[in-house]
Design a protein around this motif. Structure first.
Motif, PDB file in Angstrom:
ATOM      1  N   ILE A  93       0.834  -1.242   0.015  1.00 24.42           N
ATOM      2  CA  ILE A  93      -0.034   0.065  -0.019  1.00 24.42           C
ATOM      3  C   ILE A  93       0.922   1.313   0.060  1.00 24.42           C
ATOM      4  O   ILE A  93       2.004   1.121   0.488  1.00 24.42           O
ATOM      5  N   PHE A  94       0.358   2.273  -0.423  1.00 22.72           N
ATOM      6  CA  PHE A  94       0.917   3.494  -0.483  1.00 22.72           C
ATOM      7  C   PHE A  94       0.981   4.494   0.586  1.00 22.72           C
ATOM      8  O   PHE A  94      -0.139   4.823   0.902  1.00 22.72           O
ATOM      9  N   PHE A  95       1.991   4.819   1.179  1.00 23.73           N
ATOM     10  CA  PHE A  95       2.090   5.919   2.230  1.00 23.73           C
ATOM     11  C   PHE A  95       2.787   7.164   1.880  1.00 23.73           C
ATOM     12  O   PHE A  95       3.920   7.352   1.575  1.00 23.73           O
ATOM     13  N   PRO A  96       1.757   8.177   1.812  1.00 24.24           N
ATOM     14  CA  PRO A  96       2.530   9.491   1.442  1.00 24.24           C
ATOM     15  C   PRO A  96       3.337  10.095   2.397  1.00 24.24           C
ATOM     16  O   PRO A  96       3.261   9.663   3.708  1.00 24.24           O
ATOM     17  N   TYR A  97       4.218  11.049   2.077  1.00 28.53           N
ATOM     18  CA  TYR A  97       5.162  11.493   3.161  1.00 28.53           C
ATOM     19  C   TYR A  97       4.694  12.751   3.598  1.00 28.53           C
ATOM     20  O   TYR A  97       3.808  13.610   2.937  1.00 28.53           O
ATOM     21  N   SER A  98       4.940  13.172   4.893  1.00 31.38           N
ATOM     22  CA  SER A  98       4.517  14.447   5.250  1.00 31.38           C
ATOM     23  C   SER A  98       5.638  15.424   4.908  1.00 31.38           C
ATOM     24  O   SER A  98       6.977  14.882   4.734  1.00 31.38           O
ATOM     25  N   ALA A  99       5.389  16.953   4.920  1.00 30.21           N
ATOM     26  CA  ALA A  99       6.267  17.703   4.500  1.00 30.21           C
ATOM     27  C   ALA A  99       7.831  17.513   5.435  1.00 30.21           C
ATOM     28  O   ALA A  99       8.766  17.638   4.722  1.00 30.21           O
ATOM     29  N   GLU A 100       7.525  17.397   6.729  1.00 29.74           N
ATOM     30  CA  GLU A 100       8.654  17.207   7.612  1.00 29.74           C
ATOM     31  C   GLU A 100       9.484  16.136   7.466  1.00 29.74           C
ATOM     32  O   GLU A 100      10.700  16.195   7.421  1.00 29.74           O
ATOM     33  N   TYR A 101       8.689  14.931   7.083  1.00 23.34           N
ATOM     34  CA  TYR A 101       9.539  13.778   6.702  1.00 23.34           C
ATOM     35  C   TYR A 101      10.322  14.054   5.390  1.00 23.34           C
ATOM     36  O   TYR A 101      11.513  13.694   5.363  1.00 23.34           O
ATOM     37  N   MET A 102       9.932  14.439   4.336  1.00 23.11           N
ATOM     38  CA  MET A 102      10.450  14.953   3.140  1.00 23.11           C
ATOM     39  C   MET A 102      12.040  15.883   3.372  1.00 23.11           C
ATOM     40  O   MET A 102      12.910  15.591   2.793  1.00 23.11           O
ATOM     41  N   ARG A 103      11.532  16.793   4.271  1.00 28.15           N
ATOM     42  CA  ARG A 103      12.755  17.626   4.456  1.00 28.15           C
ATOM     43  C   ARG A 103      13.767  16.938   5.213  1.00 28.15           C
ATOM     44  O   ARG A 103      15.081  17.066   4.942  1.00 28.15           O
ATOM     45  N   GLY A 104      13.356  15.783   6.113  1.00 22.17           N
ATOM     46  CA  GLY A 104      14.448  14.951   6.772  1.00 22.17           C
ATOM     47  C   GLY A 104      15.406  14.154   5.732  1.00 22.17           C
ATOM     48  O   GLY A 104      16.421  13.931   5.889  1.00 22.17           O
ATOM     49  N   LEU A 105      14.415  13.769   4.598  1.00 22.25           N
ATOM     50  CA  LEU A 105      15.138  12.937   3.735  1.00 22.25           C
ATOM     51  C   LEU A 105      16.414  13.812   2.954  1.00 22.25           C
ATOM     52  O   LEU A 105      17.141  13.504   2.604  1.00 22.25           O
ATOM     53  N   GLN A 106      15.798  15.044   2.535  1.00 21.96           N
ATOM     54  CA  GLN A 106      16.647  15.974   1.823  1.00 21.96           C
ATOM     55  C   GLN A 106      18.131  16.288   2.845  1.00 21.96           C
ATOM     56  O   GLN A 106      18.973  16.376   2.205  1.00 21.96           O
ATOM     57  N   GLU A 107      17.945  16.280   4.168  1.00 25.91           N
ATOM     58  CA  GLU A 107      18.997  16.767   4.935  1.00 25.91           C
ATOM     59  C   GLU A 107      19.882  15.510   4.827  1.00 25.91           C
ATOM     60  O   GLU A 107      21.021  15.823   5.096  1.00 25.91           O
ATOM     61  N   LYS A 108      19.383  14.478   4.570  1.00 30.67           N
ATOM     62  CA  LYS A 108      20.271  13.225   4.369  1.00 30.67           C
ATOM     63  C   LYS A 108      20.872  13.037   3.138  1.00 30.67           C
ATOM     64  O   LYS A 108      21.431  12.103   2.700  1.00 30.67           O
ATOM     65  N   GLU A 109      20.532  14.075   2.363  1.00 28.02           N
ATOM     66  CA  GLU A 109      21.036  14.207   0.830  1.00 28.02           C
ATOM     67  C   GLU A 109      20.216  13.058   0.096  1.00 28.02           C
ATOM     68  O   GLU A 109      20.975  12.575  -0.917  1.00 28.02           O
ATOM     69  N   LEU A 110      19.010  12.658   0.253  1.00 21.21           N
ATOM     70  CA  LEU A 110      18.351  11.684  -0.423  1.00 21.21           C
ATOM     71  C   LEU A 110      17.352  12.548  -1.188  1.00 21.21           C
ATOM     72  O   LEU A 110      16.467  13.261  -0.750  1.00 21.21           O
ATOM     73  N   PHE A 111      17.413  12.174  -2.706  1.00 22.06           N
ATOM     74  CA  PHE A 111      16.663  13.011  -3.512  1.00 22.06           C
ATOM     75  C   PHE A 111      15.945  12.363  -4.616  1.00 22.06           C
ATOM     76  O   PHE A 111      16.111  10.929  -4.660  1.00 22.06           O
ATOM     77  N   ARG A 112      15.353  12.979  -5.542  1.00 26.75           N
ATOM     78  CA  ARG A 112      14.826  12.108  -6.821  1.00 26.75           C
ATOM     79  C   ARG A 112      15.906  11.954  -7.880  1.00 26.75           C
ATOM     80  O   ARG A 112      16.839  12.748  -8.018  1.00 26.75           O
ATOM     81  N   GLU A 113      15.665  11.303  -8.848  1.00 26.81           N
ATOM     82  CA  GLU A 113      16.707  11.194 -10.110  1.00 26.81           C
ATOM     83  C   GLU A 113      15.806  11.411 -11.274  1.00 26.81           C
ATOM     84  O   GLU A 113      14.460  11.469 -11.452  1.00 26.81           O
ATOM     85  N   THR A 114      16.676  12.120 -12.215  1.00 36.24           N
ATOM     86  CA  THR A 114      15.981  12.600 -13.342  1.00 36.24           C
ATOM     87  C   THR A 114      16.563  11.931 -14.557  1.00 36.24           C
ATOM     88  O   THR A 114      17.957  11.622 -14.571  1.00 36.24           O
ATOM     89  N   VAL A 115      16.385  11.822 -15.843  1.00 36.13           N
ATOM     90  CA  VAL A 115      16.853  11.509 -17.064  1.00 36.13           C
ATOM     91  C   VAL A 115      16.161  12.241 -18.300  1.00 36.13           C
ATOM     92  O   VAL A 115      15.121  12.766 -18.008  1.00 36.13           O
ATOM     93  N   GLU A 116      17.070  12.755 -19.066  1.00 39.48           N
ATOM     94  CA  GLU A 116      16.587  13.305 -20.015  1.00 39.48           C
ATOM     95  C   GLU A 116      15.746  12.655 -21.201  1.00 39.48           C
ATOM     96  O   GLU A 116      16.368  11.361 -21.318  1.00 39.48           O
TER      97      GLU A 116
END
Length: 261
Positions: A93-116
């Motif tokens: 099942i899908f668990f959405p992230y809270s804004a606070e949890y997402m900020r914590g991931l960014q602080e750990k330098e975890l981000f999305r990936e992109t491709v052209e």
């Protein structure tokens, strides 16, 4: 008479400039970076979060929701679950992230990936990694015609939509096992098929975006090992998927980007 002709010329020039600008803006938007769902950030119903198998993690819905900083009711609503469903859940099942949890991931330098990716090109349906390889190509194999491209990859790996489209079929499909078929209206009415999955995360009628997770890979159906069977079809004619993809041997160059939309 000359004045009217000048007006017409000016009008045509204005229309040309406006049309060209709109087309250029469309091309820029469509040829921009494609966000790939990965092992940290996944997309569902316009929200970022993560697909979780509670049985594998041996956690309750309430425990996992608390971990991501959201309410259990939010999880129930986005997954269209009832209280009576919780005791017999056999799917992720899908668990959405809270804004606070997402900020914590960014602080750990975890981000999305992109491709052209150009608008007329599919992306590889698996994440780039050293554990995957092409195990079989389209063509004659064992006195039969192999209709697609097999990508050997560990069980429960992420399977991505190769382009924007609408899910036409999602379920058991004979030799294909658990499979997904997507219709790509904006790409010459092509279809793509993703076979032998362990679990499907989409259903018929779902609108999916290029790079969105649609399944976890597996070994269902007629299969000799975990892999993704990937097809490209045009009016039910099987085409060579590699004609629409970057060379696999070159790998897929991804970029790490911030989380802001």
């Amino acid at each position: 008479m000359k004045r009217n002709r000048s007006y017409y010329i000016i009008l045509v020039l204005i229309l040309f400039v406006v049309t060209y600008s709109a087309f250029a803006a469309y091309q820029k938007q469509k040829n921009g970076p494609v966000f790939l769902d990965n092992h940290v950030f996944q997309r569902y119903n316009e929200q970022w979060g993560l697909w979780v198998d509670l049985n594998a993690e041996k956690k309750s819905l309430l425990e996992k929701a608390s971990e991501f900083g959201i309410l259990a009711q939010e999880v129930m609503e986005i997954n269209q679950l009832k209280e009576s469903d919780l005791g017999r859940l056999k799917r992720s099942i899908f668990f959405p992230y809270s804004a606070e949890y997402m900020r914590g991931l960014q602080e750990k330098e975890l981000f999305r990936e992109t491709v052209e990716s150009p608008i007329d090109q599919f992306i590889w349906p698996v994440l780039p990694n050293h554990k995957s390889r092409i195990s079989s190509r389209i063509g004659r194999r064992w006195n039969t015609w192999h209709t697609g491209l097999d990508i050997a990859i560990p069980k429960n790996s992420i399977v991505l939509a190769a382009a924007d489209g609408v899910v036409e079929e999602a379920g058991r499909g004979g030799d294909y096992g658990l499979a997904v078929k997507i219709y790509h209206h904006d790409m010459n009415h092509f279809h793509t098929v993703y076979g032998h999955n362990q679990e499907l995360l989409v259903k018929p009628g779902d609108v999916v975006r290029k790079g969105q997770i649609i399944a976890f890979s597996g070994n269902t159906g007629k299969s000799t090992g975990p892999h993704v069977h990937f097809e490209v079809r045009f009016h039910n004619v099987y085409l060579n998927p590699e004609n629409f993809l970057t060379p696999y041997e070159e790998g897929v160059a991804t970029s790490i980007v911030g989380f802001a939309d």
